[in-house]
Scaffold this active site. Sequence first.
Site, mmCIF file in Angstrom:
data_model
loop_
_atom_site.group_PDB
_atom_site.id
_atom_site.type_symbol
_atom_site.label_atom_id
_atom_site.label_comp_id
_atom_site.label_asym_id
_atom_site.label_seq_id
_atom_site.Cartn_x
_atom_site.Cartn_y
_atom_site.Cartn_z
ATOM 1 N N ARG A 196 109.021 24.294 -33.865
ATOM 2 C CA ARG A 196 110.486 24.233 -33.958
ATOM 3 C C ARG A 196 111.022 22.887 -34.394
ATOM 4 N NH1 ARG A 196 111.909 27.789 -28.583
ATOM 5 N NH2 ARG A 196 111.191 29.732 -29.521
ATOM 6 N N GLU A 222 112.968 33.285 -32.449
ATOM 7 C CA GLU A 222 111.854 32.980 -33.345
ATOM 8 C C GLU A 222 111.111 34.252 -33.758
ATOM 9 O OE1 GLU A 222 110.074 29.304 -32.293
ATOM 10 O OE2 GLU A 222 108.087 30.028 -32.800
ATOM 11 N N GLU A 264 112.692 25.693 -16.126
ATOM 12 C CA GLU A 264 113.207 24.789 -17.157
ATOM 13 C C GLU A 264 113.831 23.510 -16.590
ATOM 14 O OE1 GLU A 264 115.375 26.690 -20.317
ATOM 15 O OE2 GLU A 264 116.093 24.759 -21.090
ATOM 16 N N GLN A 274 115.103 20.185 -27.272
ATOM 17 C CA GLN A 274 114.662 21.000 -28.406
ATOM 18 C C GLN A 274 115.847 21.622 -29.137
ATOM 19 O OE1 GLN A 274 112.308 24.952 -27.936
ATOM 20 N NE2 GLN A 274 110.995 23.537 -29.041
ATOM 21 N N GLY A 298 116.728 32.736 -11.627
ATOM 22 C CA GLY A 298 116.104 33.140 -12.883
ATOM 23 C C GLY A 298 114.646 33.491 -12.600
ATOM 24 N N PHE A 332 104.281 33.530 -33.382
ATOM 25 C CA PHE A 332 105.349 32.587 -33.076
ATOM 26 C C PHE A 332 104.957 31.248 -33.684
ATOM 27 C CE2 PHE A 332 108.930 32.946 -29.956
ATOM 28 C CZ PHE A 332 109.085 34.307 -30.042
ATOM 29 N N HIS A 376 116.569 24.481 -31.687
ATOM 30 C CA HIS A 376 115.930 25.674 -32.243
ATOM 31 C C HIS A 376 116.415 25.831 -33.681
ATOM 32 C CE1 HIS A 376 114.828 29.854 -32.809
ATOM 33 N NE2 HIS A 376 114.212 29.868 -31.635
ATOM 34 N N HIS A 395 118.739 23.968 -27.708
ATOM 35 C CA HIS A 395 118.183 25.191 -27.131
ATOM 36 C C HIS A 395 117.465 24.994 -25.810
ATOM 37 C CE1 HIS A 395 116.374 29.113 -27.056
ATOM 38 N NE2 HIS A 395 115.147 28.638 -27.136
ATOM 39 N N LEU A 422 121.562 32.342 -30.387
ATOM 40 C CA LEU A 422 120.183 32.338 -30.868
ATOM 41 C C LEU A 422 119.772 33.566 -31.683
ATOM 42 C CD1 LEU A 422 117.738 30.398 -30.484
ATOM 43 C CD2 LEU A 422 116.824 32.151 -28.981
ATOM 44 N N ARG A 455 108.404 22.010 -27.205
ATOM 45 C CA ARG A 455 107.855 23.238 -26.636
ATOM 46 C C ARG A 455 107.553 24.262 -27.723
ATOM 47 N NH1 ARG A 455 110.083 28.328 -25.278
ATOM 48 N NH2 ARG A 455 112.275 27.775 -25.526
HETATM 49 C C1 LIG Z 1 118.908 32.487 -25.937
HETATM 50 C C2 LIG Z 1 117.585 32.056 -25.364
HETATM 51 C C3 LIG Z 1 116.429 32.713 -25.735
HETATM 52 C C4 LIG Z 1 115.191 32.319 -25.218
HETATM 53 N N1 LIG Z 1 114.068 32.990 -25.618
HETATM 54 C C5 LIG Z 1 112.866 32.632 -25.096
HETATM 55 C C6 LIG Z 1 111.690 33.356 -25.442
HETATM 56 O O1 LIG Z 1 111.717 34.340 -26.181
HETATM 57 N N2 LIG Z 1 110.509 32.939 -24.917
HETATM 58 C C7 LIG Z 1 110.432 31.869 -24.073
HETATM 59 O O2 LIG Z 1 109.335 31.541 -23.628
HETATM 60 N N3 LIG Z 1 111.539 31.183 -23.721
HETATM 61 C C8 LIG Z 1 112.752 31.549 -24.200
HETATM 62 N N4 LIG Z 1 113.877 30.854 -23.814
HETATM 63 C C9 LIG Z 1 113.774 29.845 -22.751
HETATM 64 C C10 LIG Z 1 113.594 30.539 -21.392
HETATM 65 O O3 LIG Z 1 114.312 31.734 -21.375
HETATM 66 C C11 LIG Z 1 114.067 29.679 -20.225
HETATM 67 O O4 LIG Z 1 113.534 28.385 -20.315
HETATM 68 C C12 LIG Z 1 113.639 30.270 -18.872
HETATM 69 O O5 LIG Z 1 113.956 31.637 -18.806
HETATM 70 C C13 LIG Z 1 114.313 29.507 -17.753
HETATM 71 O O6 LIG Z 1 114.105 30.165 -16.534
HETATM 72 P P1 LIG Z 1 114.541 29.467 -15.180
HETATM 73 O O7 LIG Z 1 114.175 30.429 -14.080
HETATM 74 O O8 LIG Z 1 114.001 28.106 -15.122
HETATM 75 O O9 LIG Z 1 116.137 29.315 -15.263
HETATM 76 P P2 LIG Z 1 117.330 30.338 -15.561
HETATM 77 O O10 LIG Z 1 116.883 31.681 -15.897
HETATM 78 O O11 LIG Z 1 118.245 29.636 -16.496
HETATM 79 O O12 LIG Z 1 118.057 30.439 -14.143
HETATM 80 C C14 LIG Z 1 118.786 29.374 -13.570
HETATM 81 C C15 LIG Z 1 119.391 29.832 -12.255
HETATM 82 O O13 LIG Z 1 119.934 28.704 -11.581
HETATM 83 C C16 LIG Z 1 121.173 29.041 -10.999
HETATM 84 N N5 LIG Z 1 121.949 27.792 -10.850
HETATM 85 C C17 LIG Z 1 122.088 26.780 -11.736
HETATM 86 N N6 LIG Z 1 122.859 25.802 -11.212
HETATM 87 C C18 LIG Z 1 123.201 26.200 -9.961
HETATM 88 C C19 LIG Z 1 123.992 25.629 -8.917
HETATM 89 N N7 LIG Z 1 124.585 24.432 -9.044
HETATM 90 N N8 LIG Z 1 124.145 26.333 -7.775
HETATM 91 C C20 LIG Z 1 123.566 27.561 -7.623
HETATM 92 N N9 LIG Z 1 122.811 28.132 -8.586
HETATM 93 C C21 LIG Z 1 122.633 27.463 -9.723
HETATM 94 C C22 LIG Z 1 121.767 30.051 -11.967
HETATM 95 O O14 LIG Z 1 122.712 30.856 -11.307
HETATM 96 C C23 LIG Z 1 120.509 30.846 -12.378
HETATM 97 O O15 LIG Z 1 120.265 31.893 -11.468
HETATM 98 C C24 LIG Z 1 115.123 31.238 -24.314
HETATM 99 C C25 LIG Z 1 116.276 30.584 -23.936
HETATM 100 C C26 LIG Z 1 117.495 30.967 -24.480
HETATM 101 C C27 LIG Z 1 118.718 30.183 -24.080
#
Ligand SMILES: Cc1cc2nc3c(=O)[nH]c(=O)nc-3n(C[C@H](O)[C@H](O)[C@H](O)COP(=O)(O)OP(=O)(O)OC[C@H]3O[C@@H](n4cnc5c(N)ncnc54)[C@H](O)[C@@H]3O)c2cc1C
Length: 573
Positions: A276, A245, A373, A230, A16, A117, A232, A343, A242, A384
């Site tokens: 939220r 917001e 996250e 959290q 991510g 927001f 939402h 959320h 979702l 948050r």
């Molecule tokens: C619907 C939605 C809308 C949102 N909108 C907003 C917004 O507008 N603004 C904001 O600030 N935040 C928002 N958030 C929150 C925010 O998007 C996330 O907190 C953030 O993008 C998380 O990024 P990350 O890189 O930590 O994880 P993620 O993007 O979730 O990536 C996790 C990665 O880990 C990998 N992974 C997990 N477990 C394993 C495993 N066992 N083995 C191998 N790979 C694994 C997955 O394949 C993935 O690539 C939103 C969340 C949701 C659900």
Amino acid sequence: MSIPIRTYDAVIVGAGLAGLSAARELKKRNHKVLVLTKLHPLRSHSGAAQGGINASLAEKDSIDLHMFDTIKGSDYLADQDAVELMCSKAPETIRWAERMGAAFSRDDEGKIAQRNFGGQSHPRACFAKDRTGLTLLQTMFEQADREGVDFLDEWYVSDIIYKDGVASGVVAYDIRTLEIVIFNAKAIMFATGGYGRAFKINSNAHANTGDALSILARHGLPLEDMEFVQFHPTGLAGSGILMSEAARGEGGKLINSKGERFMSKYAPEKLELAPRDLVSRSITKEILEGRGVGKNKDCVYLDLTHLGEKVIMERLPELRDLALTFLGLDMIKDPIVIAATAHYSMGGIPVDITGKVRMNANQTTKGLYAAGECSCVSVHGANRLGANSVLEALFFGRHVGENIAKDLDKENYLELIEANESDAKNAIDEIEKILQNNGDEKVANLREELQVSMTENAGVFRIKESLEKQKKILQQLKKRYQNIRIEDKSKVYNTDLQEALELGHMLDFATFIVEGAIAREESRGAHHRDDFPQRDDDNFLKHTLGYMDKDGNIKLEYMDVVLGKFEPQPRTY
Ligand SMILES: Cc1cc2nc3c(=O)[nH]c(=O)nc-3n(C[C@H](O)[C@H](O)[C@H](O)COP(=O)(O)OP(=O)(O)OC[C@H]3O[C@@H](n4cnc5c(N)ncnc54)[C@H](O)[C@@H]3O)c2cc1C
């Protein structure tokens, strides 16, 4: 069976925003880095972020205001040094993303547009229509790929090699073939995202099962502030999908069955743009007191009709599509129906401000890092603010990537501890057991019971009795989990096996949520105890650290909050 061992400087789990931005930094600094991910990078949940990413760019806004809003939003549980770092680097992070190709929406003067927001003193969320996360994820993937980062996607990481405070690799298998491989490295970073799937009504991708949290907890490492989940305010009726917001940021109103704009009772100043936790509790209260709408009276209206077609099509096109697809309602013409949805996870793997995973309140591990996250640094504390999480993932991902690169460059600090085949034993035993088990429990049934009961007993409102009940339910579910049987015993794309492993992880970290919530006899941010409705700074202005022993029992300790220039105050909106 001989287990291949592959060697890298750094292995990052998760693709991510956090994982990709770390990987790019490491590769730019000439380190051999591999990203392992169970999904294709572009399917990571970051791509689902709709609403925006915060940065104080406007003249009337300031870094101090961004910090203050974040800390007040966190109900004073955030660590103020981490908040200061993130907020002060936010403007630079936006410019960095833009220079790499992220196309943000613009205002009439051609500047980066910013929307309102919840809980913010100023419109601060930069956005790309309502596809902010996708735009950023595509940009980061492109750039990491361009630098030559190695990716293995559709690989499932199921264990870590960790001994005496030092991490030296992960064990993963190829989802296509069930080939098990040891990835031996000097540095391991987890960026595996959130764990909303432990709840029935949630906004999260199916993959958000919190694997890394339980993988580390099983090695005796702590998890922090897990009771803070959290909810939402605006998930679509029934599914919890979702409605960002951004819908309220653009002017959406919340209406109950009596036609009242009820937020005026709960947050007279901020109304729908209160944070939220407060809005979710208000919606849930309206429903519990009989003023809900919809077939089961378990929702309220989100009314956007006054915005008009032009604004909705320009600024919220994705939201309109989602409501049309899943509810059959066109928000241009009709109010849509929503309720609170699980959320975001404020808690997670405890890290210090450089991204090193903590062993306890006073010591960090070596060679083990986390960001995004799945981690808890803690910039969000007990609640948050919207649009701070994409910022956290992008900024801390990059920051931790830089720190790992520096640690790798230090002489005699991170050395490769050679792995051997026996390091895969745990992972192989777990997989073999699931494949061979011939019990009479089904994974899907246990998961459904877990999710429904978590929503019911450890949701928006909590009380000692409901939490104690949930603790017992989890104990029983864990016992029954020992008696599962999966139908697919093959090695090719065995999703039955993956879902069983994920359920095991969900059961483990859910226990931390419940135990943390039982012990925290106060209400703070997203954690609301009906039997302790006040915040109690004397006893609970502190982070929870939970440790799991071999029998699955949780021991709790507490860690000081890093305070700073913003003194805890009563929180009103
Ligand atoms: C619907 C939605 C809308 C949102 N909108 C907003 C917004 O507008 N603004 C904001 O600030 N935040 C928002 N958030 C929150 C925010 O998007 C996330 O907190 C953030 O993008 C998380 O990024 P990350 O890189 O930590 O994880 P993620 O993007 O979730 O990536 C996790 C990665 O880990 C990998 N992974 C997990 N477990 C394993 C495993 N066992 N083995 C191998 N790979 C694994 C997955 O394949 C993935 O690539 C939103 C969340 C949701 C659900």
